[in-house]
Design a protein around this motif. Sequence first.
Motif, PDB file in Angstrom:
ATOM      1  N   SER A  30       0.817  -1.200   0.000  1.00 19.30           N
ATOM      2  CA  SER A  30       0.000   0.000   0.000  1.00 19.30           C
ATOM      3  C   SER A  30       0.859   1.261   0.000  1.00 19.30           C
ATOM      4  O   SER A  30       0.571   2.225  -0.716  1.00 19.30           O
ATOM      5  CB  SER A  30      -0.924  -0.002   1.219  1.00 19.30           C
ATOM      6  OG  SER A  30      -1.777   1.118   1.203  1.00 19.30           O
ATOM      7  N   ALA A  31       1.943   1.253   0.802  1.00 18.52           N
ATOM      8  CA  ALA A  31       2.794   2.436   0.896  1.00 18.52           C
ATOM      9  C   ALA A  31       3.517   2.730  -0.409  1.00 18.52           C
ATOM     10  O   ALA A  31       3.660   3.887  -0.811  1.00 18.52           O
ATOM     11  CB  ALA A  31       3.803   2.249   2.025  1.00 18.52           C
ATOM     12  N   ILE A  32       3.978   1.685  -1.088  1.00 24.14           N
ATOM     13  CA  ILE A  32       4.787   1.885  -2.296  1.00 24.14           C
ATOM     14  C   ILE A  32       3.918   2.069  -3.531  1.00 24.14           C
ATOM     15  O   ILE A  32       4.149   2.970  -4.349  1.00 24.14           O
ATOM     16  CB  ILE A  32       5.752   0.700  -2.479  1.00 24.14           C
ATOM     17  CG1 ILE A  32       6.766   0.679  -1.338  1.00 24.14           C
ATOM     18  CG2 ILE A  32       6.470   0.795  -3.816  1.00 24.14           C
ATOM     19  CD1 ILE A  32       7.626  -0.556  -1.312  1.00 24.14           C
ATOM     20  N   ASN A  36       3.244   5.895  -3.134  1.00 22.50           N
ATOM     21  CA  ASN A  36       4.513   6.194  -3.816  1.00 22.50           C
ATOM     22  C   ASN A  36       5.637   6.557  -2.840  1.00 22.50           C
ATOM     23  O   ASN A  36       6.462   7.433  -3.104  1.00 22.50           O
ATOM     24  CB  ASN A  36       4.328   7.334  -4.827  1.00 22.50           C
ATOM     25  CG  ASN A  36       3.358   6.968  -5.932  1.00 22.50           C
ATOM     26  OD1 ASN A  36       3.405   5.852  -6.462  1.00 22.50           O
ATOM     27  ND2 ASN A  36       2.466   7.888  -6.274  1.00 22.50           N
ATOM     28  N   LEU A  37       5.662   5.882  -1.698  1.00 22.54           N
ATOM     29  CA  LEU A  37       6.727   6.104  -0.722  1.00 22.54           C
ATOM     30  C   LEU A  37       7.939   5.234  -1.062  1.00 22.54           C
ATOM     31  O   LEU A  37       7.778   4.099  -1.510  1.00 22.54           O
ATOM     32  CB  LEU A  37       6.237   5.767   0.690  1.00 22.54           C
ATOM     33  CG  LEU A  37       5.115   6.644   1.242  1.00 22.54           C
ATOM     34  CD1 LEU A  37       4.677   6.126   2.606  1.00 22.54           C
ATOM     35  CD2 LEU A  37       5.568   8.093   1.365  1.00 22.54           C
ATOM     36  N   TRP A  39      11.250   2.782  -0.423  1.00 24.03           N
ATOM     37  CA  TRP A  39      11.588   1.724   0.537  1.00 24.03           C
ATOM     38  C   TRP A  39      12.350   2.289   1.724  1.00 24.03           C
ATOM     39  O   TRP A  39      12.176   1.830   2.860  1.00 24.03           O
ATOM     40  CB  TRP A  39      12.435   0.649  -0.146  1.00 24.03           C
ATOM     41  CG  TRP A  39      11.640  -0.472  -0.719  1.00 24.03           C
ATOM     42  CD1 TRP A  39      11.408  -0.715  -2.034  1.00 24.03           C
ATOM     43  CD2 TRP A  39      10.944  -1.499   0.001  1.00 24.03           C
ATOM     44  NE1 TRP A  39      10.610  -1.818  -2.196  1.00 24.03           N
ATOM     45  CE2 TRP A  39      10.309  -2.331  -0.958  1.00 24.03           C
ATOM     46  CE3 TRP A  39      10.779  -1.795   1.356  1.00 24.03           C
ATOM     47  CZ2 TRP A  39       9.545  -3.422  -0.601  1.00 24.03           C
ATOM     48  CZ3 TRP A  39      10.013  -2.901   1.708  1.00 24.03           C
ATOM     49  CH2 TRP A  39       9.408  -3.699   0.742  1.00 24.03           C
ATOM     50  N   SER A  40      13.218   3.273   1.468  1.00 24.97           N
ATOM     51  CA  SER A  40      14.054   3.820   2.537  1.00 24.97           C
ATOM     52  C   SER A  40      13.225   4.381   3.678  1.00 24.97           C
ATOM     53  O   SER A  40      13.595   4.259   4.850  1.00 24.97           O
ATOM     54  CB  SER A  40      14.984   4.897   1.977  1.00 24.97           C
ATOM     55  OG  SER A  40      14.226   5.937   1.363  1.00 24.97           O
ATOM     56  N   THR A  41      12.087   4.978   3.357  1.00 26.04           N
ATOM     57  CA  THR A  41      11.217   5.522   4.404  1.00 26.04           C
ATOM     58  C   THR A  41      10.681   4.415   5.301  1.00 26.04           C
ATOM     59  O   THR A  41      10.686   4.523   6.538  1.00 26.04           O
ATOM     60  CB  THR A  41      10.047   6.294   3.779  1.00 26.04           C
ATOM     61  OG1 THR A  41      10.557   7.378   3.002  1.00 26.04           O
ATOM     62  CG2 THR A  41       9.117   6.842   4.862  1.00 26.04           C
ATOM     63  N   LEU A  42      10.234   3.336   4.683  1.00 24.13           N
ATOM     64  CA  LEU A  42       9.703   2.214   5.458  1.00 24.13           C
ATOM     65  C   LEU A  42      10.780   1.588   6.336  1.00 24.13           C
ATOM     66  O   LEU A  42      10.533   1.255   7.509  1.00 24.13           O
ATOM     67  CB  LEU A  42       9.111   1.159   4.522  1.00 24.13           C
ATOM     68  CG  LEU A  42       7.924   1.598   3.656  1.00 24.13           C
ATOM     69  CD1 LEU A  42       7.491   0.462   2.747  1.00 24.13           C
ATOM     70  CD2 LEU A  42       6.768   2.048   4.525  1.00 24.13           C
ATOM     71  N   ILE A  43      11.970   1.421   5.775  1.00 20.90           N
ATOM     72  CA  ILE A  43      13.052   0.812   6.546  1.00 20.90           C
ATOM     73  C   ILE A  43      13.435   1.687   7.730  1.00 20.90           C
ATOM     74  O   ILE A  43      13.654   1.195   8.849  1.00 20.90           O
ATOM     75  CB  ILE A  43      14.284   0.567   5.643  1.00 20.90           C
ATOM     76  CG1 ILE A  43      13.923  -0.416   4.518  1.00 20.90           C
ATOM     77  CG2 ILE A  43      15.449   0.037   6.460  1.00 20.90           C
ATOM     78  CD1 ILE A  43      13.446  -1.757   4.992  1.00 20.90           C
ATOM     79  N   GLN A  44      13.504   2.996   7.522  1.00 20.07           N
ATOM     80  CA  GLN A  44      13.859   3.906   8.612  1.00 20.07           C
ATOM     81  C   GLN A  44      12.821   3.875   9.724  1.00 20.07           C
ATOM     82  O   GLN A  44      13.173   3.857  10.911  1.00 20.07           O
ATOM     83  CB  GLN A  44      14.003   5.328   8.065  1.00 20.07           C
ATOM     84  CG  GLN A  44      15.233   5.543   7.197  1.00 20.07           C
ATOM     85  CD  GLN A  44      15.216   6.879   6.487  1.00 20.07           C
ATOM     86  OE1 GLN A  44      14.304   7.681   6.669  1.00 20.07           O
ATOM     87  NE2 GLN A  44      16.211   7.125   5.657  1.00 20.07           N
ATOM     88  N   VAL A 288       1.265   3.943   6.565  1.00 21.91           N
ATOM     89  CA  VAL A 288       0.107   4.108   5.694  1.00 21.91           C
ATOM     90  C   VAL A 288      -0.982   4.905   6.401  1.00 21.91           C
ATOM     91  O   VAL A 288      -1.589   5.824   5.820  1.00 21.91           O
ATOM     92  CB  VAL A 288      -0.424   2.734   5.246  1.00 21.91           C
ATOM     93  CG1 VAL A 288      -1.699   2.887   4.427  1.00 21.91           C
ATOM     94  CG2 VAL A 288       0.631   1.995   4.445  1.00 21.91           C
ATOM     95  N   LEU A 289      -1.251   4.558   7.669  1.00 21.48           N
ATOM     96  CA  LEU A 289      -2.278   5.276   8.423  1.00 21.48           C
ATOM     97  C   LEU A 289      -1.929   6.750   8.575  1.00 21.48           C
ATOM     98  O   LEU A 289      -2.798   7.626   8.487  1.00 21.48           O
ATOM     99  CB  LEU A 289      -2.456   4.623   9.799  1.00 21.48           C
ATOM    100  CG  LEU A 289      -3.032   3.201   9.821  1.00 21.48           C
ATOM    101  CD1 LEU A 289      -3.070   2.665  11.235  1.00 21.48           C
ATOM    102  CD2 LEU A 289      -4.420   3.179   9.210  1.00 21.48           C
ATOM    103  N   THR A 290      -0.645   7.028   8.815  1.00 24.21           N
ATOM    104  CA  THR A 290      -0.215   8.413   8.987  1.00 24.21           C
ATOM    105  C   THR A 290      -0.431   9.222   7.713  1.00 24.21           C
ATOM    106  O   THR A 290      -0.961  10.339   7.748  1.00 24.21           O
ATOM    107  CB  THR A 290       1.269   8.465   9.390  1.00 24.21           C
ATOM    108  OG1 THR A 290       1.441   7.773  10.628  1.00 24.21           O
ATOM    109  CG2 THR A 290       1.724   9.911   9.558  1.00 24.21           C
ATOM    110  N   TYR A 291      -0.044   8.663   6.579  1.00 21.63           N
ATOM    111  CA  TYR A 291      -0.143   9.402   5.316  1.00 21.63           C
ATOM    112  C   TYR A 291      -1.579   9.517   4.810  1.00 21.63           C
ATOM    113  O   TYR A 291      -1.912  10.459   4.093  1.00 21.63           O
ATOM    114  CB  TYR A 291       0.740   8.748   4.249  1.00 21.63           C
ATOM    115  CG  TYR A 291       2.179   9.177   4.322  1.00 21.63           C
ATOM    116  CD1 TYR A 291       2.671  10.212   3.527  1.00 21.63           C
ATOM    117  CD2 TYR A 291       3.064   8.560   5.196  1.00 21.63           C
ATOM    118  CE1 TYR A 291       3.997  10.617   3.606  1.00 21.63           C
ATOM    119  CE2 TYR A 291       4.394   8.953   5.286  1.00 21.63           C
ATOM    120  CZ  TYR A 291       4.854   9.984   4.483  1.00 21.63           C
ATOM    121  OH  TYR A 291       6.159  10.384   4.569  1.00 21.63           O
TER     122      TYR A 291
END
Length: 422
Positions: A30-32, A36-37, A39-44, A288-291
Amino acid sequence: MNTATVIVAAALLFMSLPIFLVFGIGGAASAILTLNLPWSTLIQVAFGAVTKHVLVAVPLFIFAGMVMLRGGMAARLVNLAVALVGHWPGGLGIAMAIAMGFFAAFCGSILAAITAVGTIMMPKMIEQGYPKPFVIVLAASAGLLEALIPPSNAAILFSALTSVPVSHTFAAGVLPGIALLLMLVLLVVWRCRSMPAGRRAATSEVVRAAWRAAPALVTPVVILGGIYSGLMTPSETAAVAGVWAMLIGACVHRELTLRGLLESLCRTATITAAIFSIIAMATFLSVVLTYTRLPQEIIAYFTAFGVTPLMFWIMVAVICLILGTFVEIVPVFYLTVPVFAAICASLGLDLLNLYVIFVAFAGIGMITPPVCVGIYTSAGVIGEGADQAFREVPTFVALGIVYGLLMIAFPAAATWLPGVLR
């Protein structure tokens, strides 16, 4: 979060894929694909979630519990409980519940408590004629005491999600934990009223059992005293508890061997890896919830709808009962607590009430099929299939619902002691 992503996540869940992969694949997709987030954001975000200082206490408390099991402290607690109440109707069942409560006071894992006390008590109860299904479900239900009586991994996770001080969350679980223990004792007395009572232990036997269990009984004083005196943080007290358990097991009881220590480390690593995998992957959903601002929309809806505190607590109870039936308690924490906490703030409710009520209803999922991880664990301890125990589940579920409703009706049970300690 688009419909396709939800369908994929649900399909993966019903395919019995590990829950951390369901969270990871569903949230990341869902995030990607939708937001369009990178991968680096999710990993961080995932890395930040598992490196919170308060979570350091989780593996340390698990390790302390495992060492206490292999070092003889758990067995001595059980012997003390049997000496105190073994002559009551259903005495062995009461002793197991009390021993679970004692063990919960220095062990951070529900499954470790079930394994530690159940390994000793469950074969003994079955040998004395207690029905196997009742013994299995009682052990699983008594394990929930660990989520309330401090120190508790559930309390640590709740504090990590809500920023409530761990010392306050620990204190909030004391009176509700004692209340649940008393309700379990009353249920065992009623359920086993026709069973023959055991032999009353002589005063000298009780004194001897108490003396042998003294190092274990001192452990909660060391842990909680260090926290509430301000001398140590929860993580530091967890480390002290582990060192204390090793010293007592190796030097006093002389039952902790090098092999036992290595087994404790391996078991701790396994449980910790499972918990932290879920935490890391659940943060994908939080991104995902935040965005998508879903929590804010839910809060606005409830505010506009005019939801009362009682309606909110009933909603929490129903959601936790449903989710707890299909998902383990740690994922339920990360799925719902951030949203529940925000609604609590908008309604002016105390987060400590949320903690106790949440644990009461989500914990029922430990004994409700199909997941019922508590029943599978306790059945595995005695090498039996879990299916035969399901007929005893309704009685304990009813007890859990009554307990949860009492926590809703009497919020001071969660807030009084933290208020005193402040």
